[in-house]
Motif scaffolding. Sequence first.
Motif, PDB file in Angstrom:
ATOM      1  N   GLU A  61      -0.501  11.720  -9.720  1.00  0.00           N
ATOM      2  CA  GLU A  61       0.266  11.211 -10.858  1.00  0.00           C
ATOM      3  C   GLU A  61      -0.446   9.965 -11.378  1.00  0.00           C
ATOM      4  OE1 GLU A  61       2.488   9.421 -13.460  1.00  0.00           O
ATOM      5  OE2 GLU A  61       2.753   8.412 -11.544  1.00  0.00           O
ATOM      6  N   PRO A  62      -0.911   9.971 -12.635  1.00  0.00           N
ATOM      7  CA  PRO A  62      -1.740   8.871 -13.137  1.00  0.00           C
ATOM      8  C   PRO A  62      -1.120   7.479 -13.008  1.00  0.00           C
ATOM      9  CG  PRO A  62      -1.788  10.716 -14.671  1.00  0.00           C
ATOM     10  CD  PRO A  62      -0.759  11.045 -13.619  1.00  0.00           C
ATOM     11  N   GLY A  63       0.152   7.325 -13.288  1.00  0.00           N
ATOM     12  CA  GLY A  63       0.777   6.011 -13.191  1.00  0.00           C
ATOM     13  C   GLY A  63       0.810   5.495 -11.762  1.00  0.00           C
ATOM     14  N   THR A  64       1.162   6.356 -10.833  1.00  0.00           N
ATOM     15  CA  THR A  64       1.197   5.962  -9.420  1.00  0.00           C
ATOM     16  C   THR A  64      -0.219   5.712  -8.913  1.00  0.00           C
ATOM     17  OG1 THR A  64       3.194   7.284  -9.112  1.00  0.00           O
ATOM     18  CG2 THR A  64       2.036   6.592  -7.126  1.00  0.00           C
ATOM     19  N   ALA A  65      -1.151   6.538  -9.328  1.00  0.00           N
ATOM     20  CA  ALA A  65      -2.549   6.350  -8.917  1.00  0.00           C
ATOM     21  C   ALA A  65      -3.066   4.988  -9.376  1.00  0.00           C
ATOM     22  CB  ALA A  65      -3.420   7.470  -9.488  1.00  0.00           C
ATOM     23  N   ARG A  66      -2.715   4.585 -10.579  1.00  0.00           N
ATOM     24  CA  ARG A  66      -3.137   3.272 -11.090  1.00  0.00           C
ATOM     25  C   ARG A  66      -2.536   2.161 -10.237  1.00  0.00           C
ATOM     26  NH1 ARG A  66      -0.710  -0.403 -13.305  1.00  0.00           N
ATOM     27  NH2 ARG A  66       1.055   0.805 -14.011  1.00  0.00           N
ATOM     28  N   ARG A  67      -1.239   2.298  -9.886  1.00  0.00           N
ATOM     29  CA  ARG A  67      -0.589   1.285  -9.041  1.00  0.00           C
ATOM     30  C   ARG A  67      -1.256   1.191  -7.671  1.00  0.00           C
ATOM     31  NH1 ARG A  67       5.148   2.757  -8.102  1.00  0.00           N
ATOM     32  NH2 ARG A  67       5.158   0.856  -6.880  1.00  0.00           N
ATOM     33  N   VAL A  68      -1.589   2.342  -7.081  1.00  0.00           N
ATOM     34  CA  VAL A  68      -2.248   2.345  -5.771  1.00  0.00           C
ATOM     35  C   VAL A  68      -3.605   1.649  -5.873  1.00  0.00           C
ATOM     36  CG1 VAL A  68      -3.311   3.818  -4.000  1.00  0.00           C
ATOM     37  CG2 VAL A  68      -1.035   4.384  -4.882  1.00  0.00           C
ATOM     38  N   ARG A  69      -4.400   2.009  -6.881  1.00  0.00           N
ATOM     39  CA  ARG A  69      -5.713   1.372  -7.055  1.00  0.00           C
ATOM     40  C   ARG A  69      -5.574  -0.137  -7.249  1.00  0.00           C
ATOM     41  NH1 ARG A  69      -6.761   6.139  -9.876  1.00  0.00           N
ATOM     42  NH2 ARG A  69      -6.174   5.154 -11.843  1.00  0.00           N
ATOM     43  N   ASP A  70      -4.589  -0.561  -8.049  1.00  0.00           N
ATOM     44  CA  ASP A  70      -4.378  -1.991  -8.282  1.00  0.00           C
ATOM     45  C   ASP A  70      -4.007  -2.723  -6.996  1.00  0.00           C
ATOM     46  OD1 ASP A  70      -4.951  -1.753 -10.981  1.00  0.00           O
ATOM     47  OD2 ASP A  70      -2.857  -1.920 -11.643  1.00  0.00           O
ATOM     48  N   GLU A  71      -3.126  -2.145  -6.191  1.00  0.00           N
ATOM     49  CA  GLU A  71      -2.719  -2.812  -4.946  1.00  0.00           C
ATOM     50  C   GLU A  71      -3.851  -2.814  -3.925  1.00  0.00           C
ATOM     51  OE1 GLU A  71      -0.290  -4.724  -4.995  1.00  0.00           O
ATOM     52  OE2 GLU A  71       0.682  -3.912  -6.780  1.00  0.00           O
ATOM     53  N   VAL A  72      -4.618  -1.736  -3.856  1.00  0.00           N
ATOM     54  CA  VAL A  72      -5.790  -1.716  -2.970  1.00  0.00           C
ATOM     55  C   VAL A  72      -6.758  -2.818  -3.395  1.00  0.00           C
ATOM     56  CG1 VAL A  72      -7.863  -0.383  -2.360  1.00  0.00           C
ATOM     57  CG2 VAL A  72      -5.598   0.689  -2.231  1.00  0.00           C
ATOM     58  N   ALA A  73      -6.967  -2.960  -4.703  1.00  0.00           N
ATOM     59  CA  ALA A  73      -7.857  -4.013  -5.209  1.00  0.00           C
ATOM     60  C   ALA A  73      -7.323  -5.398  -4.850  1.00  0.00           C
ATOM     61  CB  ALA A  73      -8.026  -3.875  -6.724  1.00  0.00           C
ATOM     62  N   ASP A  74      -6.018  -5.606  -4.978  1.00  0.00           N
ATOM     63  CA  ASP A  74      -5.433  -6.904  -4.631  1.00  0.00           C
ATOM     64  C   ASP A  74      -5.624  -7.216  -3.145  1.00  0.00           C
ATOM     65  OD1 ASP A  74      -4.587  -7.354  -7.239  1.00  0.00           O
ATOM     66  OD2 ASP A  74      -2.524  -6.693  -6.872  1.00  0.00           O
ATOM     67  N   VAL A  75      -5.384  -6.219  -2.290  1.00  0.00           N
ATOM     68  CA  VAL A  75      -5.569  -6.409  -0.847  1.00  0.00           C
ATOM     69  C   VAL A  75      -7.023  -6.763  -0.557  1.00  0.00           C
ATOM     70  CG1 VAL A  75      -5.587  -5.205   1.389  1.00  0.00           C
ATOM     71  CG2 VAL A  75      -3.619  -4.946  -0.148  1.00  0.00           C
ATOM     72  N   LEU A  76      -7.935  -6.013  -1.135  1.00  0.00           N
ATOM     73  CA  LEU A  76      -9.356  -6.260  -0.898  1.00  0.00           C
ATOM     74  C   LEU A  76      -9.781  -7.623  -1.440  1.00  0.00           C
ATOM     75  CD1 LEU A  76     -12.032  -5.266   0.231  1.00  0.00           C
ATOM     76  CD2 LEU A  76     -12.405  -4.059  -1.945  1.00  0.00           C
ATOM     77  N   ALA A  77      -9.264  -8.007  -2.603  1.00  0.00           N
ATOM     78  CA  ALA A  77      -9.621  -9.298  -3.187  1.00  0.00           C
ATOM     79  C   ALA A  77      -9.212 -10.440  -2.261  1.00  0.00           C
ATOM     80  CB  ALA A  77      -8.957  -9.462  -4.561  1.00  0.00           C
ATOM     81  N   TYR A  78      -7.989 -10.405  -1.762  1.00  0.00           N
ATOM     82  CA  TYR A  78      -7.552 -11.483  -0.867  1.00  0.00           C
ATOM     83  C   TYR A  78      -8.309 -11.446   0.465  1.00  0.00           C
ATOM     84  CZ  TYR A  78      -3.964 -13.246  -3.945  1.00  0.00           C
ATOM     85  OH  TYR A  78      -3.308 -13.825  -4.998  1.00  0.00           O
ATOM     86  N   LEU A  79      -8.612 -10.258   0.964  1.00  0.00           N
ATOM     87  CA  LEU A  79      -9.377 -10.159   2.203  1.00  0.00           C
ATOM     88  C   LEU A  79     -10.785 -10.728   2.014  1.00  0.00           C
ATOM     89  CD1 LEU A  79      -9.523  -9.234   5.130  1.00  0.00           C
ATOM     90  CD2 LEU A  79     -10.226  -6.980   4.288  1.00  0.00           C
ATOM     91  N   LEU A  80     -11.430 -10.403   0.904  1.00  0.00           N
ATOM     92  CA  LEU A  80     -12.771 -10.939   0.642  1.00  0.00           C
ATOM     93  C   LEU A  80     -12.744 -12.454   0.454  1.00  0.00           C
ATOM     94  CD1 LEU A  80     -14.312  -8.219  -1.699  1.00  0.00           C
ATOM     95  CD2 LEU A  80     -14.761  -8.613   0.744  1.00  0.00           C
TER      96      LEU A  80
END
Length: 152
Positions: A61-80
């Motif tokens: 589902e495109p909307g949910t997929a976008r949310r998942v990608r955004d949250e993965v990016a946020d997690v990775l950004a704070y981890l980095l």
Amino acid sequence: MTDPLDVAQLQRRLAEFAAARNWQPYHTPKNLVAALSVEASELVEIFQWLTPEESSRVMDEPGTARRVRDEVADVLAYLLQLCEVLDIDPLAALAAKIERNEQRFPPPPEPRPTAEPARDPSGEPARDPSGEPADDPSGGPGDGPGARAVGG
């Protein structure tokens, strides 16, 4: 065409982003870990009430997929950012952790073939269609019941 991304380049971009907004005073290890936890929780929230089957189709589902990608990016950004502040090479840390886990959790040994004759559900030795005892599961051509398994 864009240059391939690497961890150091992404860490520099994140640091430049924070510096341009004068956020460095807030990027303490404690604050970054707390933000990382919040972002990981937001990722969990997407999956919280899904069945295992639904969760494996979440990117359909495109909307949910976008949310998942955004949250993965946020997690990775704070981890980095946390790794940058603590001077941790995240790829070296991951490689070392995988190596430790390989030592701690070796794969199970391969099952060894047994020289036990095949048995039917009643526990009696299995028979082939002619009524003869079935071949030994560890044997090869010419090996039948009572044959010694090589190396067994």
